[in-house]
Write an enzyme that holds these catalytic residues in place. Structure first.
Site, PDB file in Angstrom:
ATOM      1  N   CYS A  99       0.828  -1.214   0.000  1.00 24.29           N
ATOM      2  CA  CYS A  99       0.000   0.000   0.000  1.00 24.29           C
ATOM      3  C   CYS A  99       0.863   1.267   0.000  1.00 24.29           C
ATOM      4  CB  CYS A  99      -0.912  -0.033   1.224  1.00 24.29           C
ATOM      5  SG  CYS A  99      -1.746   1.510   1.598  1.00 24.29           S
ATOM      6  N   CYS A 102       0.071   3.746   2.851  1.00 28.50           N
ATOM      7  CA  CYS A 102       0.557   3.175   4.120  1.00 28.50           C
ATOM      8  C   CYS A 102       2.034   3.504   4.311  1.00 28.50           C
ATOM      9  CB  CYS A 102       0.369   1.657   4.138  1.00 28.50           C
ATOM     10  SG  CYS A 102      -1.340   1.104   4.033  1.00 28.50           S
TER      11      CYS A 102
END
Length: 178
Positions: A99, A102
């Site tokens: 991600c 993230c």
């Protein structure tokens, strides 16, 4: 160092169905003077009656609850750490390795863990091994931040929204102290 254990059965520990001891789980706090870490131990006693004697199995597990850093958790360590945090606020970052957002918020999240020394910061990689916990916590997107107090989710922030995360932490800290 050997562990010496002496048990004397209490009347409430006797099982009426077997006439012996039934399985039980005892929780005990283990004092630890290290700063800023708290340790808590869990001792599980599973005893069975055999003739005139009882067989007792005891296991001890130590859980570290650290402040001022981010602790990586998994499906097996998450709840014991949350319970060991006691009355402290817990912030959980649920992320994946792939991600992009993230990865962007990770250093900011670490900085928050250093700023708030009264809050426990955790990270959970939402990989297939941890999927049961992610499902239990109701994750739909990554990153998702869950703020817990007394073993319950009190706030949630979805997405890499740093300002929203800070506001949620501040709100939860104010509610906890007031």
């Amino acid at each position: 160092m050997p562990l010496s254990l002496r048990l004397s059965p209490s009347p409430t520990a006797l099982s009426p169905t077997t006439g012996g001891f039934g399985p039980s789980r005892k929780q005990c706090r283990i004092p630890y003077s290290g700063v800023p870490t708290t340790k808590i131990g869990f001792c599980s006693l599973d005893s069975r009656k055999r003739g005139d004697s009882s067989v007792v199995r005891c296991s001890l597990e130590t859980v570290n609850v650290s402040v001022g850093q981010v602790t990586e958790v998994d499906k097996d360590t998450f709840w014991p750490i949350v319970k060991a945090a006691g009355e402290k606020l817990v912030v959980l970052d649920m992320y994946t390795q792939w991600c992009g957002p993230c990865k962007v918020i990770a250093p900011k999240y670490k900085a928050l863990s250093e700023k708030y020394d009264d809050v426990v910061f955790l990270k959970l990689d939402c990989n297939p091994d941890n999927r049961p916990l992610a499902k239990e916590l109701g994750i739909r997107v990554v990153p998702t931040f869950k703020i817990l107090k007394d073993n319950k989710v009190v706030k949630e922030v979805t997405g890499a929204k740093y300002d929203d995360l800070v506001a949620a932490i501040e709100t939860a800290r104010s509610a906890a102290s007031g």
